[in-house]
Design an enzyme around this catalytic site. Structure first.
Site, PDB file in Angstrom:
ATOM      1  N   SER A 148      -3.501   2.553  -9.027  1.00 12.19           N
ATOM      2  CA  SER A 148      -4.332   3.767  -9.132  1.00 12.19           C
ATOM      3  C   SER A 148      -4.981   3.775 -10.520  1.00 12.19           C
ATOM      4  CB  SER A 148      -3.454   5.007  -8.992  1.00 12.19           C
ATOM      5  OG  SER A 148      -4.152   6.153  -9.445  1.00 12.19           O
ATOM      6  N   ILE A 190      -9.808   9.153  -3.659  1.00 12.14           N
ATOM      7  CA  ILE A 190     -10.189   8.737  -2.305  1.00 12.14           C
ATOM      8  C   ILE A 190      -9.751   9.830  -1.322  1.00 12.14           C
ATOM      9  CG2 ILE A 190      -9.994   6.899  -0.561  1.00 12.14           C
ATOM     10  CD1 ILE A 190     -11.044   5.853  -3.288  1.00 12.14           C
ATOM     11  N   TYR A 198       4.242   9.128 -11.127  1.00 12.00           N
ATOM     12  CA  TYR A 198       3.234   8.381 -10.361  1.00 12.00           C
ATOM     13  C   TYR A 198       2.495   7.376 -11.259  1.00 12.00           C
ATOM     14  CZ  TYR A 198      -0.660   7.711  -7.058  1.00 12.00           C
ATOM     15  OH  TYR A 198      -1.610   7.173  -6.217  1.00 12.00           O
ATOM     16  N   SER A 245       4.718   4.497 -12.142  1.00  9.68           N
ATOM     17  CA  SER A 245       4.905   3.570 -11.011  1.00  9.68           C
ATOM     18  C   SER A 245       3.670   2.700 -10.828  1.00  9.68           C
ATOM     19  CB  SER A 245       5.215   4.342  -9.716  1.00  9.68           C
ATOM     20  OG  SER A 245       4.063   5.026  -9.224  1.00  9.68           O
ATOM     21  N   LYS A 246       2.499   3.282 -10.992  1.00 13.71           N
ATOM     22  CA  LYS A 246       1.254   2.533 -10.764  1.00 13.71           C
ATOM     23  C   LYS A 246       0.953   1.577 -11.924  1.00 13.71           C
ATOM     24  CE  LYS A 246       0.310   4.234  -6.714  1.00 13.71           C
ATOM     25  NZ  LYS A 246       0.373   3.376  -5.537  1.00 13.71           N
ATOM     26  N   ASN A 290       0.803  -1.224   0.000  1.00 14.39           N
ATOM     27  CA  ASN A 290       0.000   0.000   0.000  1.00 14.39           C
ATOM     28  C   ASN A 290       0.840   1.280   0.000  1.00 14.39           C
ATOM     29  OD1 ASN A 290      -2.481   1.741   0.863  1.00 14.39           O
ATOM     30  ND2 ASN A 290      -0.972   2.044   2.514  1.00 14.39           N
TER      31      ASN A 290
HETATM   32  P1  NDP Z   1      -1.418   8.616   2.576  1.00 10.91           P
HETATM   33  O1  NDP Z   1      -0.434   9.656   2.149  1.00 10.91           O
HETATM   34  O2  NDP Z   1      -2.552   8.995   3.449  1.00 10.91           O
HETATM   35  O3  NDP Z   1      -0.666   7.389   3.266  1.00 10.91           O
HETATM   36  C1  NDP Z   1       0.483   6.839   2.667  1.00 10.91           C
HETATM   37  C2  NDP Z   1       1.182   5.997   3.693  1.00 10.91           C
HETATM   38  O4  NDP Z   1       2.355   5.448   3.066  1.00 10.91           O
HETATM   39  C3  NDP Z   1       1.637   6.787   4.919  1.00 10.91           C
HETATM   40  O5  NDP Z   1       1.374   6.056   6.087  1.00 10.91           O
HETATM   41  C4  NDP Z   1       3.147   6.922   4.677  1.00 10.91           C
HETATM   42  O6  NDP Z   1       3.941   6.933   5.867  1.00 10.91           O
HETATM   43  C5  NDP Z   1       3.448   5.624   3.958  1.00 10.91           C
HETATM   44  N1  NDP Z   1       4.715   5.690   3.249  1.00 10.91           N
HETATM   45  C6  NDP Z   1       5.134   6.638   2.377  1.00 10.91           C
HETATM   46  N2  NDP Z   1       6.368   6.343   1.957  1.00 10.91           N
HETATM   47  C7  NDP Z   1       6.735   5.189   2.557  1.00 10.91           C
HETATM   48  C8  NDP Z   1       7.896   4.367   2.531  1.00 10.91           C
HETATM   49  N3  NDP Z   1       8.954   4.676   1.766  1.00 10.91           N
HETATM   50  N4  NDP Z   1       7.925   3.246   3.299  1.00 10.91           N
HETATM   51  C9  NDP Z   1       6.877   2.921   4.069  1.00 10.91           C
HETATM   52  N5  NDP Z   1       5.751   3.655   4.150  1.00 10.91           N
HETATM   53  C10 NDP Z   1       5.684   4.775   3.405  1.00 10.91           C
HETATM   54  O7  NDP Z   1      -1.926   7.983   1.196  1.00 10.91           O
HETATM   55  P2  NDP Z   1      -3.232   7.129   0.825  1.00 10.91           P
HETATM   56  O8  NDP Z   1      -3.713   6.372   2.001  1.00 10.91           O
HETATM   57  O9  NDP Z   1      -4.138   8.011   0.086  1.00 10.91           O
HETATM   58  O10 NDP Z   1      -2.590   6.133  -0.246  1.00 10.91           O
HETATM   59  C11 NDP Z   1      -2.342   4.760   0.005  1.00 10.91           C
HETATM   60  C12 NDP Z   1      -2.040   4.094  -1.333  1.00 10.91           C
HETATM   61  O11 NDP Z   1      -3.170   4.257  -2.192  1.00 10.91           O
HETATM   62  C13 NDP Z   1      -0.851   4.707  -2.063  1.00 10.91           C
HETATM   63  O12 NDP Z   1      -0.115   3.708  -2.720  1.00 10.91           O
HETATM   64  C14 NDP Z   1      -1.514   5.619  -3.083  1.00 10.91           C
HETATM   65  O13 NDP Z   1      -0.698   5.843  -4.200  1.00 10.91           O
HETATM   66  C15 NDP Z   1      -2.745   4.821  -3.425  1.00 10.91           C
HETATM   67  N6  NDP Z   1      -3.819   5.593  -4.016  1.00 10.91           N
HETATM   68  C16 NDP Z   1      -4.439   6.602  -3.322  1.00 10.91           C
HETATM   69  C17 NDP Z   1      -5.452   7.321  -3.919  1.00 10.91           C
HETATM   70  C18 NDP Z   1      -6.174   8.420  -3.227  1.00 10.91           C
HETATM   71  O14 NDP Z   1      -7.023   9.069  -3.875  1.00 10.91           O
HETATM   72  N7  NDP Z   1      -5.927   8.683  -1.931  1.00 10.91           N
HETATM   73  C19 NDP Z   1      -5.864   7.055  -5.302  1.00 10.91           C
HETATM   74  C20 NDP Z   1      -5.158   5.986  -5.937  1.00 10.91           C
HETATM   75  C21 NDP Z   1      -4.181   5.284  -5.301  1.00 10.91           C
HETATM   76  P3  NDP Z   1       4.193   8.296   6.699  1.00 10.91           P
HETATM   77  O15 NDP Z   1       2.951   8.453   7.519  1.00 10.91           O
HETATM   78  O16 NDP Z   1       5.383   7.962   7.529  1.00 10.91           O
HETATM   79  O17 NDP Z   1       4.419   9.382   5.695  1.00 10.91           O
END
Ligand code: NDP
Length: 248
Positions: A143, A189, A156, A159-160, A91
């Site tokens: 995504s 989201i 992005y 990557s996706k 994730n």
């Molecule tokens: P958030 O930014 O709310 O959460 C992302 C999480 O990933 C955070 O907890 C962050 O940690 C963690 N993270 C970032 N970099 C790393 C790393 N190098 N190693 C470990 N953890 C890491 O994002 P979302 O919940 O919105 O997104 C979750 C996934 O869903 C992602 O892959 C995103 O691309 C995908 N997504 C989201 C969409 C949206 O509309 N929200 C749409 C499509 C896909 P920390 O708290 O320490 O920064």
């Protein structure tokens, strides 16, 4: 229902947002939870406490998912702590948007490494164990822009899209060993990630969504639960868009 009773799930980057919602949903269904976060902060501590209250085992691990060597060490630690792993949710993800003419090498590398290399790292480290136990479900969070592209997000989107190719390939490699791999491609989201977008971008996205609302993290968690559980035991190598019907 207890769809995941006795299972153990790893969720990367689950201190907040979609990852947190998946971890909580799975814990409610009886799964023990090992989750990772870049740095164990208040979010990680709160998520740990919330999951503990659901009566399953939970532990948060500090991990940079983009780092190959440390990911292998983390997987070894998790297996030592939990004995076995049944489900992997890749994730963790970031954005660093720019038009291609302005995008720096650092922006490209950081997004590709965090979003795509991380999926390789965790899958590579865990797959020998899943093959040995002849079972497992891997769910990779892509995504809709990985499927359709998006101006300003070449790093992005690439990557996706890479996650889709990786997942379809491993589904073919390991299906005969009882391990399934699928992709969820969320649309728009509400999380901290989308909070960073300008009001105009948010309004433009919302206008394109036939169901006329942004998604919430639980919309993704519910589909992840289906893909992780035996309800989807004949599904592998698929990309499920969870996007309110958006046509990008
Ligand atoms: P958030 O930014 O709310 O959460 C992302 C999480 O990933 C955070 O907890 C962050 O940690 C963690 N993270 C970032 N970099 C790393 C790393 N190098 N190693 C470990 N953890 C890491 O994002 P979302 O919940 O919105 O997104 C979750 C996934 O869903 C992602 O892959 C995103 O691309 C995908 N997504 C989201 C969409 C949206 O509309 N929200 C749409 C499509 C896909 P920390 O708290 O320490 O920064």
């Amino acid at each position: 229902m207890n769809l995941l009773k006795g299972k153990t799930t790893i969720v990367t980057g689950a201190a907040r947002g979609i990852g947190k919602s998946i971890a909580i949903c799975f814990a409610k269904e009886g799964s023990n939870i090992a989750f990772t976060d870049l740095v164990i902060d208040d979010n990680a501590r709160i998520t740990t406490e919330e999951i503990k209250l659901l009566g399953v085992n939970v532990k948060c691990y500090t991990s940079d998912a983009s780092d190959f060597k440390s990911t292998h060490k983390i997987i070894d630690k998790i297996i030592y702590d939990f004995n076995h792993i049944d489900i992997l949710i890749n994730n963790a993800g970031i954005t660093s948007d720019n038009l291609i003419i302005r995008m720096t090498e650092e922006q490209w590398d950081s997004v590709i490494n965090t979003n795509l290399k991380s999926v390789f790292n965790f899958t590579h480290a865990l797959i020998p164990k899943m093959i040995k136990q002849k079972s497992g479900s891997i769910i990779n969070i892509s995504s809709v822009v990985g499927v359709h592209g998006n101006a300003g997000q070449v790093n992005y989107s690439a990557s996706k899209a890479g996650i889709v190719g990786l997942t379809k390939s491993i589904a073919k490699e390991i299906g005969s060993r009882g391990v399934r791999a699928n992709v969820i491609a969320p649309g728009f989201i509400f999380t901290k990630m989308t909070d960073q977008l300008s009001e105009k971008m948010k309004t433009d996205w919302l206008k394109q969504i036939p169901l006329r609302r942004a998604g919430i993290p639980d919309d993704i968690a519910n589909v992840a639960l289906f893909l992780a559980s035996d309800l989807s035991s004949y599904i592998t190598g698929q990309v499920i868009q969870v996007d309110g019907g958006i046509n990008t």
